[in-house]
Every structure is written in structure tokens, then in C-alpha cells.
Design a protein around this motif. Sequence first.
Motif, PDB file in Angstrom:
ATOM      1  N   GLN A 158       2.416   9.342  -6.281  1.00 48.02           N
ATOM      2  CA  GLN A 158       3.114  10.621  -6.101  1.00 48.02           C
ATOM      3  C   GLN A 158       4.178  10.827  -7.168  1.00 48.02           C
ATOM      4  OE1 GLN A 158       4.551  10.431  -2.099  1.00 48.02           O
ATOM      5  NE2 GLN A 158       2.631  11.167  -1.210  1.00 48.02           N
ATOM      6  N   GLN A 159       4.927   9.794  -7.485  1.00 45.31           N
ATOM      7  CA  GLN A 159       5.966   9.906  -8.502  1.00 45.31           C
ATOM      8  C   GLN A 159       5.366  10.202  -9.877  1.00 45.31           C
ATOM      9  OE1 GLN A 159       8.392   6.359  -8.320  1.00 45.31           O
ATOM     10  NE2 GLN A 159       8.812   6.658  -6.133  1.00 45.31           N
ATOM     11  N   ASN A 160       4.270   9.532 -10.202  1.00 40.66           N
ATOM     12  CA  ASN A 160       3.608   9.781 -11.489  1.00 40.66           C
ATOM     13  C   ASN A 160       2.996  11.174 -11.544  1.00 40.66           C
ATOM     14  OD1 ASN A 160       4.027   7.430 -13.120  1.00 40.66           O
ATOM     15  ND2 ASN A 160       2.744   6.326 -11.672  1.00 40.66           N
ATOM     16  N   GLN A 161       2.449  11.643 -10.431  1.00 40.78           N
ATOM     17  CA  GLN A 161       1.891  12.999 -10.398  1.00 40.78           C
ATOM     18  C   GLN A 161       2.982  14.044 -10.569  1.00 40.78           C
ATOM     19  OE1 GLN A 161      -0.370  13.052  -6.748  1.00 40.78           O
ATOM     20  NE2 GLN A 161      -2.254  12.422  -7.793  1.00 40.78           N
ATOM     21  N   LEU A 164       0.823  -1.211   0.000  1.00 42.08           N
ATOM     22  CA  LEU A 164       0.000   0.000   0.000  1.00 42.08           C
ATOM     23  C   LEU A 164       0.862   1.268   0.000  1.00 42.08           C
ATOM     24  CD1 LEU A 164      -2.780  -1.163   2.461  1.00 42.08           C
ATOM     25  CD2 LEU A 164      -2.951  -0.930  -0.025  1.00 42.08           C
ATOM     26  N   GLN A 165       1.968   1.227   0.734  1.00 46.35           N
ATOM     27  CA  GLN A 165       2.869   2.382   0.730  1.00 46.35           C
ATOM     28  C   GLN A 165       3.501   2.570  -0.638  1.00 46.35           C
ATOM     29  OE1 GLN A 165       5.632   1.858   3.943  1.00 46.35           O
ATOM     30  NE2 GLN A 165       4.134   2.406   5.505  1.00 46.35           N
ATOM     31  N   MET A 166       3.863   1.475  -1.298  1.00 48.22           N
ATOM     32  CA  MET A 166       4.448   1.563  -2.632  1.00 48.22           C
ATOM     33  C   MET A 166       3.445   2.124  -3.625  1.00 48.22           C
ATOM     34  SD  MET A 166       6.841   1.360  -4.677  1.00 48.22           S
ATOM     35  CE  MET A 166       8.183   0.246  -4.730  1.00 48.22           C
ATOM     36  N   ASN A 167       2.176   1.763  -3.476  1.00 48.12           N
ATOM     37  CA  ASN A 167       1.135   2.296  -4.347  1.00 48.12           C
ATOM     38  C   ASN A 167       1.040   3.811  -4.200  1.00 48.12           C
ATOM     39  OD1 ASN A 167      -1.053   2.348  -6.128  1.00 48.12           O
ATOM     40  ND2 ASN A 167      -2.504   2.191  -4.447  1.00 48.12           N
ATOM     41  N   GLY A 168       1.049   4.300  -2.961  1.00 43.45           N
ATOM     42  CA  GLY A 168       1.010   5.745  -2.730  1.00 43.45           C
ATOM     43  C   GLY A 168       2.239   6.431  -3.291  1.00 43.45           C
TER      44      GLY A 168
END
Length: 194
Positions: free
Chosen positions: A178-181, A170-174
Motif C-alpha cells: 500500500q505504501q509503495n502504491q 503478512l500484515q507488514m507485506n500488505g
Amino acid sequence: MVVDDSIRNGLCRISEYDELNTQNKQNDFNWYGKGGQANWFFASGAALTEASRGSFRLTNGAYNGSIFSPKYYQSAWTGGSRARITTYNISKIGSIAGKASFGAGVIMDGIGVYNYKNNPNSPNTVHPAKAGLNTTIGAIGVWGGPPGAILSTVYFGVDGFYPGGWNGALQMNGSLTQQNQAILGQEFNLYRDY
């Protein structure tokens, strides 16, 4: 204030003991993680075995001298001929193995909860709520039929093999969002079609 040497020496020994104890806890072997991974493989094999049809024999029956003569019966034949051939149902073996895996998981979680209460720095601790969730998902896997087995296999697969388990996933998903944004702009949403 003057501190007596015996008190100072005693405090040093306590401090040294605490430091040594903390190092020992950090150096404990993580049997819970390795055991969970091994149990996942065992449970997955049990689920596949339980879904299999058929039976097998190991000998050709008491009438024929019980000579070692393994044979697979796709029809799941249950034996009972004049030769008194004993057969073993593959699905039942998988069911028993699945229940054994569930029991092993509950025992491991019980020890992990005990460690959580009495040895919180051990890598083999399990929060009581996590143990409850594991038991619930395990029960769904054992008694929930094929959909339960699939859910349980995915849950324990991520929990056992993804770095950090579900929390890490779940942390990796967040982090990915953020990286893609940062690259694509704040309007980027991983879950929205463009």
C-alpha cells in the motif's frame, strides 16, 4: 428500586476481582514466546548437529584406564577396538536433540491450548489450529530430512522472532504494498517484474 448494601458490596468485590484478574492476565510473563525462541535455537543446533558427520570419544578406553582423552573421528568410527573405546555418533545426538525439541514444542503448544480454553487473556495462549500447524511443521522438520529441517527452521524463525509472527509478517507485506502504491501508483505490484 432500593439495592441492599450487602448486594452492592458484593458486586463491588466481584468487579474489583475481575479488574484485578484482568490485570494479572495482562501482566503474565510471556514464557511461550521466550520458550519458542529458545527452542528455535536448540532445534537449529540439533539440525546442524544431525547433518554433521563424525564421532567422538571422551576417554581412551577401558583397556587404557578410561582416562579423559577427548578425540574427534571425522570418519565416524564406531569404536570397538581391543581398548574398548566408546564413541558417540554426532548425527545421532543431533537426531535425539531434534526429537526432544519437537517434544518440547508439542508440550508448550498443549499448555498454550489449555490456556486458550481456560485463560484466554494470557499471553501464553495458542489457538488449537495453530498448535496443529506447529506440530505438523515440527514433524516435517524432524522426519523430513534436510528440506524439512530448512522449512521448519524458516517457519519457526519467522514465527518466533518477527514481531507478530507470521501474522505480523503478512500484515507488514500488505502495508508495504500500500505504501509503495501510494508513491508509485496503483499499478505497482511487488510480485510483478517491470
